[in-house]
Design a protein around this motif. Structure first.
Motif, PDB file in Angstrom:
ATOM      1  N   ALA A 118      53.670   8.856  13.547  1.00 36.87           N
ATOM      2  CA  ALA A 118      53.500   7.399  13.520  1.00 36.87           C
ATOM      3  C   ALA A 118      52.851   7.055  12.183  1.00 36.87           C
ATOM      4  CB  ALA A 118      52.625   6.929  14.679  1.00 36.87           C
ATOM      5  N   PRO A 119      53.622   6.674  11.169  1.00 37.84           N
ATOM      6  CA  PRO A 119      53.063   6.539   9.820  1.00 37.84           C
ATOM      7  C   PRO A 119      52.091   5.385   9.637  1.00 37.84           C
ATOM      8  CG  PRO A 119      55.342   5.791   9.868  1.00 37.84           C
ATOM      9  CD  PRO A 119      55.067   6.421  11.202  1.00 37.84           C
ATOM     10  N   GLU A 120      52.183   4.350  10.481  1.00 33.62           N
ATOM     11  CA  GLU A 120      51.357   3.156  10.270  1.00 33.62           C
ATOM     12  C   GLU A 120      50.256   2.976  11.307  1.00 33.62           C
ATOM     13  OE1 GLU A 120      53.692  -0.341   9.655  1.00 33.62           O
ATOM     14  OE2 GLU A 120      55.130   0.678   8.343  1.00 33.62           O
ATOM     15  N   THR A 121      50.311   3.750  12.387  1.00 35.18           N
ATOM     16  CA  THR A 121      49.353   3.597  13.480  1.00 35.18           C
ATOM     17  C   THR A 121      49.025   4.980  14.047  1.00 35.18           C
ATOM     18  OG1 THR A 121      51.022   3.490  15.237  1.00 35.18           O
ATOM     19  CG2 THR A 121      50.484   1.423  14.115  1.00 35.18           C
ATOM     20  N   THR A 122      48.176   5.001  15.050  1.00 31.28           N
ATOM     21  CA  THR A 122      48.064   6.206  15.853  1.00 31.28           C
ATOM     22  C   THR A 122      49.316   6.363  16.712  1.00 31.28           C
ATOM     23  OG1 THR A 122      46.703   4.839  17.327  1.00 31.28           O
ATOM     24  CG2 THR A 122      45.556   6.478  15.984  1.00 31.28           C
ATOM     25  N   LEU A 123      49.603   7.608  17.081  1.00 31.96           N
ATOM     26  CA  LEU A 123      50.807   7.923  17.855  1.00 31.96           C
ATOM     27  C   LEU A 123      50.526   7.976  19.355  1.00 31.96           C
ATOM     28  CD1 LEU A 123      53.772   8.943  18.037  1.00 31.96           C
ATOM     29  CD2 LEU A 123      52.886  11.253  17.575  1.00 31.96           C
ATOM     30  N   GLY A 124      49.320   8.445  19.714  1.00 29.81           N
ATOM     31  CA  GLY A 124      49.010   8.621  21.131  1.00 29.81           C
ATOM     32  C   GLY A 124      49.432   9.965  21.678  1.00 29.81           C
ATOM     33  N   ALA A 125      49.764  10.928  20.782  1.00 29.39           N
ATOM     34  CA  ALA A 125      50.010  12.294  21.248  1.00 29.39           C
ATOM     35  C   ALA A 125      48.742  12.851  21.872  1.00 29.39           C
ATOM     36  CB  ALA A 125      50.482  13.169  20.082  1.00 29.39           C
ATOM     37  N   ASP A 126      47.602  12.397  21.372  1.00 31.43           N
ATOM     38  CA  ASP A 126      46.301  12.647  21.994  1.00 31.43           C
ATOM     39  C   ASP A 126      46.057  11.530  22.997  1.00 31.43           C
ATOM     40  OD1 ASP A 126      43.638  13.097  22.654  1.00 31.43           O
ATOM     41  OD2 ASP A 126      42.875  12.357  20.732  1.00 31.43           O
ATOM     42  N   ASN A 127      46.227  11.720  24.257  1.00 30.72           N
ATOM     43  CA  ASN A 127      46.535  12.899  25.008  1.00 30.72           C
ATOM     44  C   ASN A 127      47.853  12.699  25.762  1.00 30.72           C
ATOM     45  OD1 ASN A 127      44.894  14.513  27.814  1.00 30.72           O
ATOM     46  ND2 ASN A 127      46.000  15.507  26.189  1.00 30.72           N
ATOM     47  N   GLY A 128      48.734  11.863  25.136  1.00 29.16           N
ATOM     48  CA  GLY A 128      49.990  11.547  25.792  1.00 29.16           C
ATOM     49  C   GLY A 128      50.877  12.741  26.035  1.00 29.16           C
ATOM     50  N   ILE A 129      50.827  13.725  25.111  1.00 31.32           N
ATOM     51  CA  ILE A 129      51.627  14.929  25.317  1.00 31.32           C
ATOM     52  C   ILE A 129      51.171  15.655  26.574  1.00 31.32           C
ATOM     53  CG2 ILE A 129      52.032  17.240  24.406  1.00 31.32           C
ATOM     54  CD1 ILE A 129      53.847  15.232  23.131  1.00 31.32           C
ATOM     55  N   GLY A 130      49.864  15.697  26.811  1.00 32.26           N
ATOM     56  CA  GLY A 130      49.365  16.315  28.043  1.00 32.26           C
ATOM     57  C   GLY A 130      49.837  15.583  29.284  1.00 32.26           C
ATOM     58  N   VAL A 131      49.842  14.247  29.227  1.00 30.21           N
ATOM     59  CA  VAL A 131      50.298  13.441  30.363  1.00 30.21           C
ATOM     60  C   VAL A 131      51.742  13.771  30.711  1.00 30.21           C
ATOM     61  CG1 VAL A 131      50.862  11.086  31.087  1.00 30.21           C
ATOM     62  CG2 VAL A 131      48.665  11.552  29.981  1.00 30.21           C
ATOM     63  N   VAL A 132      52.630  13.754  29.710  1.00 33.13           N
ATOM     64  CA  VAL A 132      54.046  13.965  30.011  1.00 33.13           C
ATOM     65  C   VAL A 132      54.355  15.428  30.316  1.00 33.13           C
ATOM     66  CG1 VAL A 132      54.719  11.944  28.680  1.00 33.13           C
ATOM     67  CG2 VAL A 132      54.723  14.188  27.562  1.00 33.13           C
ATOM     68  N   LEU A 133      53.563  16.356  29.806  1.00 34.40           N
ATOM     69  CA  LEU A 133      53.759  17.761  30.179  1.00 34.40           C
ATOM     70  C   LEU A 133      53.521  17.973  31.670  1.00 34.40           C
ATOM     71  CD1 LEU A 133      52.266  19.765  27.187  1.00 34.40           C
ATOM     72  CD2 LEU A 133      54.429  20.275  28.320  1.00 34.40           C
ATOM     73  N   MET A 134      52.500  17.323  32.212  1.00 30.50           N
ATOM     74  CA  MET A 134      52.249  17.451  33.647  1.00 30.50           C
ATOM     75  C   MET A 134      53.442  16.931  34.445  1.00 30.50           C
ATOM     76  SD  MET A 134      48.164  16.743  34.212  1.00 30.50           S
ATOM     77  CE  MET A 134      48.206  15.000  33.940  1.00 30.50           C
ATOM     78  N   MET A 135      53.966  15.791  34.039  1.00 30.26           N
ATOM     79  CA  MET A 135      55.123  15.218  34.738  1.00 30.26           C
ATOM     80  C   MET A 135      56.340  16.125  34.601  1.00 30.26           C
ATOM     81  SD  MET A 135      54.781  11.278  33.474  1.00 30.26           S
ATOM     82  CE  MET A 135      53.920  10.046  34.446  1.00 30.26           C
ATOM     83  N   TYR A 136      56.579  16.589  33.394  1.00 28.25           N
ATOM     84  CA  TYR A 136      57.748  17.442  33.129  1.00 28.25           C
ATOM     85  C   TYR A 136      57.710  18.719  33.964  1.00 28.25           C
ATOM     86  CZ  TYR A 136      60.361  21.071  30.638  1.00 28.25           C
ATOM     87  OH  TYR A 136      61.168  22.130  30.318  1.00 28.25           O
ATOM     88  N   LEU A 137      56.564  19.383  34.003  1.00 31.38           N
ATOM     89  CA  LEU A 137      56.466  20.630  34.761  1.00 31.38           C
ATOM     90  C   LEU A 137      56.572  20.375  36.260  1.00 31.38           C
ATOM     91  CD1 LEU A 137      53.675  22.418  32.708  1.00 31.38           C
ATOM     92  CD2 LEU A 137      56.105  22.978  32.755  1.00 31.38           C
TER      93      LEU A 137
END
Length: 501
Positions: A118-137
């Motif tokens: 996300a070049p202009e803002t925060t991306l939210g991978a912290d902690n969005g990746i953790g959120v979607v990993l739980m759903m995915y698994l």
């Protein structure tokens, strides 16, 4: 449930062709949902709808945390439950010039080689990746696992509120996997505690006579970053640089301060700061200010070099404010900001290279006279040593007392003591060795993890924290590694399979 708005970036989309496809699909949806700390209603509705659509048991507590129970795979229903945990909120930061805004669910996302950025803002991978990993698994049909307790916590970024007020009856699992770490191949087994301290410099602004002139002093272009995980990088702090610049100005010409502001998150290193001054009548006052700003900028560039290549300072003349602090209070405020500690205070004696104690001068705001006047100065302190933490807070309080401030300390939270021989640490390290042929790095982190509070709520719980590579959390330009996310999904899945065998 609010529907995420259509994407506004490239036609092909930065997520096209990425694997695991479902994981990245979920993350793309998440990036279009506003979820700043304390305003998580939309993302919680998204989690609720996901759980309900799959017929999963959903529990909520008073603060808003969610726990979703996922049955074990066939033949593993009786295995001990495992809790997976991530927080749903994000730090919403943007460049001042950007038209994108995470608070509105508008994030420009690009793919740069192996990174989602996300070049202009925060991306939210912290902690969005953790959120979607739980759903995915949880959705996966080819991953053997025992019963899972998926814990989605709120308001982590502004004081770990969700973890602090979690209803302990929600979690029954003897093991918890925290998915809020940001380095590939690392297992975190301990974290710092923390506390915030605000010094209220309560002085009334007074009338400015005719003949005084106005000037705005600004500091910008700094990298910012996480005030725990990146405090050791010695990046510029805009508020400290502004204070030094005001000292330079004060040596050359008298001034009074109308307002000072900078930073907007307690856990982020401030990137921009600004002061509105009035200058005593003098034909060359503005010239002297410009000289001081130029000298301060030159000193900052010499000190930071390649660490802060874009640092900038400006002095722009304007109409004078009608009221400002008097000259003695203005000098006292500059001295206060200069005296406040900032950066690394001590290194760990047990883990080489780990910061033990630090303080980040984080946020300064100015109130109007109608709101009581004065300036509020907030610092965030961290330490893995309780005594050192108390000393850091006491130092801030003492400096504030000398300046006549009203002192407020809040959002204290405990640390998590490392247990390198715990069962889950040894198991996760073994899975990494088996899957990837290399050992995991076992360490602790100089940041507040919710594990510190879980350790207090659930005595004896076995925990570890891990995650994929995420760079620059809490600042514009945040990015997440594509290959390390895929790798982490395999690692986490392998841990769950082995724990239920």
């Amino acid at each position: 449930m609010p529907t995420p708005e259509p994407r506004t970036d490239t036609k092909a989309g930065p997520f096209a062709g990425l694997q695991p496809a479902r994981l990245w699909q979920l993350f793309e949806e998440l990036t279009r949902i506003p979820r700043p700390s304390k305003k998580e209603e939309a993302v919680l509705a998204w989690v609720d709808a996901w759980a309900e659509s799959r017929g999963l048991e959903l529990r909520k507590d008073a603060i808003g945390n969610r726990l979703v129970r996922v049955p074990g795979s066939a033949g593993r229903e009786a295995a001990p439950a495992v809790a997976l945990q991530a927080h749903v909120d994000m730090v919403s930061e943007k460049h001042s010039w950007s038209t994108f805004d995470p608070d509105a669910g508008k994030i420009l996302i690009q793919r740069e080689k192996d990174w989602i950025v996300a070049p202009e803002t925060t991306l939210g991978a912290d902690n969005g990746i953790g959120v979607v990993l739980m759903m995915y698994l949880a959705e996966s049909t080819d991953l053997p696992h025992g019963p899972l307790e998926l814990l989605f916590t709120v308001d982590e970024e502004t004081g770990l509120t969700g973890a602090a007020q979690l209803d302990p009856a929600m979690v029954t699992a003897p093991t918890l996997l925290n998915l809020d770490s940001e380095e590939d191949g690392f297992l975190y087994i301990g974290c710092a505690g923390g506390a915030d301290t605000t010094l209220h410099f309560e002085r009334e602004r007074r009338f400015v006579a005719d003949g005084w002139s106005g000037v705005s002093i600004s500091v910008s272009g700094l990298s910012g970053g996480h005030s725990g995980g990146e405090i050791h990088l010695d990046r510029g702090n805009s508020l400290k640089l502004l204070a030094r610049t005001l000292r330079e100005i004060g040596v050359r010409t008298p001034f009074r301060i109308h307002s000072i502001s900078g930073g907007n998150k307690r856990n982020a290193i401030p990137r921009e700061a600004r002061a509105e001054l009035v200058l005593a009548p003098s034909p060359d006052a503005m010239h002297r200010v410009e000289e001081a700003v130029a000298a301060s900028l030159e000193a900052a560039r010499a000190h930071y070099g390649s660490r802060e290549p874009s640092v900038a300072m400006t002095a722009i003349a304007g109409a004078p404010a009608a009221a400002a602090l008097d000259e003695p209070d203005s000098r006292r405020l500059v001295a206060l900001l200069t005296a406040i500690p900032n950066g690394v205070l001590a290194m760990s004696q047990s883990i080489p290279g780990l910061v033990e104690t630090s303080t980040n001068l984080a946020v300064v705001t100015t109130k109007s006279n109608a709101d009581g006047g004065g300036i509020s100065i907030t610092s965030s302190s961290r330490s893995s040593d309780r005594q050192a933490m108390e000393e850091a807070v006491d130092t801030l309080a003492s400096i504030g007392a000398l300046a006549g401030c009203r002192i407020e300390s809040f959002d204290k939270y405990g640390g998590w003591k490392p247990a390198p021989e715990s069962k889950v640490v040894r198991l996760a390290a073994g899975v990494h060795q088996r899957l990837f042929g290399t050992g995991a790095t076992i360490t602790a982190i100089h940041a507040g993890l919710e594990c510190g509070l879980f350790a207090e709520k659930f005595p004896g719980i076995d925990m570890v924290s891990f995650g994929p590579d995420i760079r620059g959390p809490h600042a514009p330009g945040e990015r997440v590694s594509i290959p390390s996310t895929e790798k982490f999904a395999r690692w986490l899945g392998g841990v769950l399979t082995e724990m239920s065998a």
